[in-house]
Design a protein around this motif. Structure first.
Motif, PDB file in Angstrom:
ATOM      1  N   SER A 598      48.644  21.854  14.263  1.00 15.21           N
ATOM      2  CA  SER A 598      48.184  20.578  15.469  1.00 15.21           C
ATOM      3  C   SER A 598      46.977  20.281  16.194  1.00 15.21           C
ATOM      4  O   SER A 598      46.224  20.660  16.688  1.00 15.21           O
ATOM      5  CB  SER A 598      49.381  20.543  16.216  1.00 15.21           C
ATOM      6  OG  SER A 598      49.527  21.747  17.011  1.00 15.21           O
ATOM      7  N   ASN A 599      46.901  19.364  16.725  1.00 14.91           N
ATOM      8  CA  ASN A 599      45.826  18.772  17.698  1.00 14.91           C
ATOM      9  C   ASN A 599      46.436  19.444  19.390  1.00 14.91           C
ATOM     10  O   ASN A 599      47.244  18.684  19.417  1.00 14.91           O
ATOM     11  CB  ASN A 599      45.035  17.571  17.709  1.00 14.91           C
ATOM     12  CG  ASN A 599      44.589  16.990  16.859  1.00 14.91           C
ATOM     13  OD1 ASN A 599      44.963  16.579  15.351  1.00 14.91           O
ATOM     14  ND2 ASN A 599      43.488  17.533  16.801  1.00 14.91           N
ATOM     15  N   VAL A 600      44.969  20.754  19.571  1.00 16.47           N
ATOM     16  CA  VAL A 600      45.989  20.420  21.239  1.00 16.47           C
ATOM     17  C   VAL A 600      44.297  20.123  21.985  1.00 16.47           C
ATOM     18  O   VAL A 600      43.751  20.693  21.415  1.00 16.47           O
ATOM     19  CB  VAL A 600      46.556  21.963  20.905  1.00 16.47           C
ATOM     20  CG1 VAL A 600      47.447  22.000  20.678  1.00 16.47           C
ATOM     21  CG2 VAL A 600      45.665  23.048  20.893  1.00 16.47           C
ATOM     22  N   ARG A 610      44.484  23.380  15.860  1.00 16.63           N
ATOM     23  CA  ARG A 610      45.392  24.789  15.779  1.00 16.63           C
ATOM     24  C   ARG A 610      46.253  25.042  15.070  1.00 16.63           C
ATOM     25  O   ARG A 610      46.554  24.175  14.550  1.00 16.63           O
ATOM     26  CB  ARG A 610      46.142  25.407  17.374  1.00 16.63           C
ATOM     27  CG  ARG A 610      44.998  25.114  17.896  1.00 16.63           C
ATOM     28  CD  ARG A 610      43.837  26.327  18.043  1.00 16.63           C
ATOM     29  NE  ARG A 610      44.045  27.802  18.655  1.00 16.63           N
ATOM     30  CZ  ARG A 610      43.404  28.699  18.391  1.00 16.63           C
ATOM     31  NH1 ARG A 610      41.982  27.976  18.443  1.00 16.63           N
ATOM     32  NH2 ARG A 610      43.454  29.729  18.480  1.00 16.63           N
ATOM     33  N   THR A 653      54.334  26.035  20.706  1.00 14.92           N
ATOM     34  CA  THR A 653      55.293  24.659  21.711  1.00 14.92           C
ATOM     35  C   THR A 653      54.568  23.696  21.603  1.00 14.92           C
ATOM     36  O   THR A 653      54.346  23.104  20.151  1.00 14.92           O
ATOM     37  CB  THR A 653      53.321  24.982  22.883  1.00 14.92           C
ATOM     38  OG1 THR A 653      52.187  24.625  21.977  1.00 14.92           O
ATOM     39  CG2 THR A 653      53.334  26.734  23.150  1.00 14.92           C
ATOM     40  N   SER A 655      53.264  19.795  21.284  1.00 15.64           N
ATOM     41  CA  SER A 655      51.059  19.772  21.763  1.00 15.64           C
ATOM     42  C   SER A 655      51.490  18.853  22.571  1.00 15.64           C
ATOM     43  O   SER A 655      49.914  18.316  22.980  1.00 15.64           O
ATOM     44  CB  SER A 655      50.026  20.035  20.107  1.00 15.64           C
ATOM     45  OG  SER A 655      50.986  18.674  19.572  1.00 15.64           O
ATOM     46  N   LYS A 656      51.619  17.777  22.784  1.00 13.45           N
ATOM     47  CA  LYS A 656      51.923  16.617  23.448  1.00 13.45           C
ATOM     48  C   LYS A 656      51.953  17.131  24.687  1.00 13.45           C
ATOM     49  O   LYS A 656      51.390  16.518  26.053  1.00 13.45           O
ATOM     50  CB  LYS A 656      52.452  15.522  22.875  1.00 13.45           C
ATOM     51  CG  LYS A 656      51.987  15.113  21.681  1.00 13.45           C
ATOM     52  CD  LYS A 656      52.725  13.701  21.356  1.00 13.45           C
ATOM     53  CE  LYS A 656      51.872  13.058  20.128  1.00 13.45           C
ATOM     54  NZ  LYS A 656      52.042  12.002  19.651  1.00 13.45           N
TER      55      LYS A 656
END
Length: 811
Positions: A598-600, A610, A653, A655-656
């Protein structure tokens, strides 16, 4: 093991039985017709599709053309459990089978569905998006393939077999397609036997169309996003000096200069976006593939399969979040080079005890310079300027070296019973040497930089101890700094296997049961930062590299491999005097250490991809494929699947939304980690509970001897999730945001495709008119890239397309 839903299974089975009853009624008229026999190499031996004890779907070029399959993503809806999303920055299909896939299409890892062209593994799945033209066939194997195929795959394998040069005569064909969005596609092939022992074949294809995304006022004008500009040419030779030796060699050149895709708020033909940077893509792949077969006097066959791939990419892609939050980025210099060597030794196919042993070597090297430019606009919704004008991700040497040995055998216990077993040992070494994520602040005179500006003058990435600050706290005015140091060198080994029992219940019905394990190598991810106050020395860099390789401390810059075990019970049979072909597979897959991406956005403003291991997941499913000859002139086909694919253990977690994501998923209840959420019980991404398609074609003979064939296909899918968070609807007032529906979900949908083909009596040419997605249904293929407070946007499947196709063949 989760409970499989019997009501859904009954629904799918009853649909198949209803079709069987219909075919029974029409059996008389279909008696003189036969279902086409398709041969496959899914077991590394040539067998018919019905004889192959695997869940595999296969097509020849004729069937691919009927289904308008130009690229891999066009197979969605025809293959059970196959789902495909589209990645914008890489212009790459993201393939999932039975809920197993990967959203990371970069050089840091492998796809969960492995791709092979003529037996040569394609490590970067961008190659799988190449034009599928002049093929002998395409095979999609479902489930873990941990024994025979070059790189282990947890989801499945796609095998493409290009048409080989033939010694038995001259032949050729040509085809042109014209359609809306100014589509123009051309294909052509010629096969020339030079002598009794040598022949060559030349094939080429192009496909061009305009983009589908309109520009909102204020946009930078250029070519629209969603345009297609593909071209490929293949030259192949075949040499057979005697009955013992044959040699195939091919060279293929492929280019993609389309704009790529961009997420928008709406789909269909009503797509628009504020575009700061029109899409640009220049992707080139050169491939050499070869196979040499030699048969000894004792009927042992030795085969060498070799391949070399070299690719390069430059690209530019708009990464808009909203009208006040946008950026652009792309490949400044991204290259990939790969080499494969494989040896196989097997005995004759007719032996009671069939065996095969092999050795596989694969090596790939990647260089990536990927830049993202952040304009100086309001940052995070406030009045604070974005502190980072420019990010550059520089991985000068990322690679993989893989060695495997494998063996598989089948023993005929009786005329009706067979047992098979196989093992594979794999050793993978990955590395990142000198990889850096670098951030740059606003620098005087650069506030209004334009796309394609030479940014290299802003920094000196090669002088890491001098030209760059070692972290953001030690920067001089206007200086860039290293956000993460990515050097790492992990290594993994694994033994996987397969055991299978087969029984010919009758001469027309075969059943099998199997257990198979799969393994997907670990992946590289961004490393650690420098926490000191300087001066930064080589000892400091060595300490960071040591931390990047310290798995025990949890600071490793890589993610562990994923593994799965699948139990499958299958049936393949012919019924009703050969007028009905029915295949079924019932399976259960247990997953451990599932890799999730996912993008963080870090505290420094870096946008990082990540990865994590998601713990455990279970996938239960039922797949059916059927083909019926209805009366003397009709053909009915069905492909469908039921999936129950959920995470068993997954703490992560959001991510948004961070800790606020507990609105959608419960908190894990760890006081020291308030952002930690529990995704257990959520659905895997791109794994609808039910999906399927039904197609029917009817051959109508005219008095002139010509044939007219109308064809219709209806595809259906239940809801699909695009994020393991399974957020669904965003409630009114959440974080002071308005209500938003389906922020990471596509609701259930139905799609209709129609075509009408005309074949004259002489049979050397044909004409077809077609309409795909007749109702222009808005169908999401993935969620777009948005911050938590942005309006959700999405990647979309193709809108309604229509056109005509003319084909001619000669010999």
């Amino acid at each position: 093991m989760k409970e499989f839903r019997p009501t859904q299974a009954a629904l799918l089975i009853s649909a198949a039985l209803a079709c069987m009853a219909s075919a029974q009624a029409e059996q008389q008229g279909a008696a003189e017709r036969e279902i086409e026999v398709i041969q496959v190499t899914a077991t590394k031996r040539t067998t018919t599709l019905r004889e192959t004890p695997l869940a595999v779907t296969a097509y020849d070029q004729k069937t691919l053309d009927k289904n308008h399959v130009i690229q891999l993503e066009d197979l969605q809806g025809s293959v059970p459990s196959l789902q495909i999303a589209q990645n914008g920055t890489q212009n790459t299909p993201m393939v999932y089978i039975r809920g197993i896939g990967s959203s990371d299409q970069t050089e840091s890892g492998d796809p969960a569905v492995a791709f092979h062209i003529d037996g040569v593994y394609s490590a970067r799945s961008q190659g799988a998006s190449a034009l599928m033209f002049d093929l002998e066939g395409a095979e999609v194997l479902r489930g873990p393939q941990g024994t025979l195929f070059g790189r282990n795959a947890t989801g499945g394998v796609v095998n493409l077999h290009t048409a080989k040069a033939r010694l038995d005569g001259f032949e050729g064909n040509a085809e042109i397609t014209l359609g809306n969005y100014d589509r123009k596609a051309v294909r052509a092939m010629v096969n020339i036997p030079v002598s009794d022992t040598f022949a060559f074949r030349v094939a080429a294809a192009t496909d061009q169309s305009d983009g589908v995304v309109d520009f909102l006022p204020g946009s930078a004008m250029g070519e629209k996003y969603g345009s297609t500009d593909l071209a490929a040419a293949r030259f192949s030779t075949y040499y057979q000096p005697n009955d013992q030796l044959d040699w195939t060699l091919s060279y293929e050149h492929f280019t993609d200069q389309g704009t790529g895709h961009i997420p928008t708020l709406t789909g269909g033909d009503d797509r628009s976006s504020y575009v700061q940077v029109p899409g640009f893509n220049d992707f080139v792949i050169d491939s050499v593939r070869t196979r040499i077969n030699y048969t000894f006097e004792n009927e042992l066959e030795l085969a060498y399969i070799g391949g070399y791939t070299d690719s390069s990419r430059e690209s530019l892609w708009d990464r808009t979040w909203s009208l006040t939050k946008y950026e652009w980025g792309g490949c400044v210099d991204c290259t990939h080079e790969a080499v494969q060597h494989e040896l196989q030794l097997k005995n004759e196919d007719s032996a009671r005890w069939q065996w095969m042993v092999g050795y596989f070597f694969f090596d790939e090297s990647n260089k990536t310079i990927f830049d993202i430019v952040h304009p100086d606009v309001d940052y995070e919704g406030g009045s604070t300027p974005n502190p980072n004008l420019w990010s550059t991700y520089r991985q000068p040497d990322r690679g993989l070296r893989s060695n495997s040995i494998y063996a598989q055998s089948t023993f005929k216990l009786t005329d009706d019973w067979r047992v098979s077993a196989g093992l594979r040992y794999t050793n993978d070494k990955r590395w990142d040497k000198g990889g850096r994520n670098i951030m740059c602040p606003v620098k005087k005179g650069t506030e209004t930089m334009e796309p394609n500006t030479d940014y290299v003058g802003l920094m000196d990435p090669d002088n890491l101890l001098g030209g760059l600050a070692p972290n953001k706290h030690l920067v001089q005015p206007g200086q860039c700094w290293v956000d993460t140091y990515n050097d790492t060198s992990p290594e993994w080994s694994k033994t996987t296997g397969m055991a299978r029992l087969e029984w010919d219940m009758t001469k027309d019905i075969m059943v099998y049961g199997s257990v198979a394990t799969g393994f997907k190598s670990g992946t590289i991810q961004d490393g650690n930062s420098y926490k000191g106050t300087g001066p930064f020395t080589q000892d400091d860099l060595d300490a960071i590299i040591a931390a990047n390789n310290n798995e025990a401390a949890g600071t490793n810059a890589y993610v562990a491999p994923e593994e799965n075990t699948s139990i499958e019970l299958g049936m393949k049979g012919m019924f009703l005097d050969g007028s009905l072909q029915l295949f079924g597979a019932l399976f259960s897959t247990e997953y451990t250490d599932l890799q999730v991406t996912s993008n963080v956005v870090t505290a420094t403003g870096a946008d990082l991809l990540r990865k994590t291991n998601a713990g455990k997941a279970t996938i239960n499913g039922l797949e059916l494929e059927a083909k019926y000859l209805v009366s003397a002139n009709g053909e009915l086909s069905f492909a469908g699947s039921i999936l129950d694919a959920t995470y068993d253990e997954f703490l992560t977690t959001d991510s948004k939304y961070g800790a606020a994501g507990s609105v959608f998923n419960p908190s894990a209840g760890v006081p020291s980690q308030p952002n930690l959420l529990d995704f257990s019980g959520n659905h895997l991404v791109l794994a609808p509970e039910f999906s399927g398609s039904v197609s029917y074609e009817h051959f109508i003979g005219l008095d002139s001897g010509a044939t007219v064939t109308p064809r219709a296909r209806v595809s259906y899918s239940s809801e699909v999730w695009f994020d393991p968070a399974n957020r669904g609807d965003r409630p009114e007032g959440f974080r002071n945001l308005p209500y938003a529906a389906d922020i990471d979900r596509q609701d259930a949908y139905t799609k209709l495709d129609l075509s009408l083909n005309y074949q004259p009596s002489d049979g050397n040419w044909s004409a077809e008119a077609f309409v795909n997605n007749v109702t222009d249904r808005d169908i999401k293929s993935d969620q777009g890239r948005t911050h938590g407070d942005a309006v959700p946007n999405f990647m979309w499947q193709s809108p309604r397309t229509f056109g005509v196709r003319f084909s001619v063949s000669f010999d």
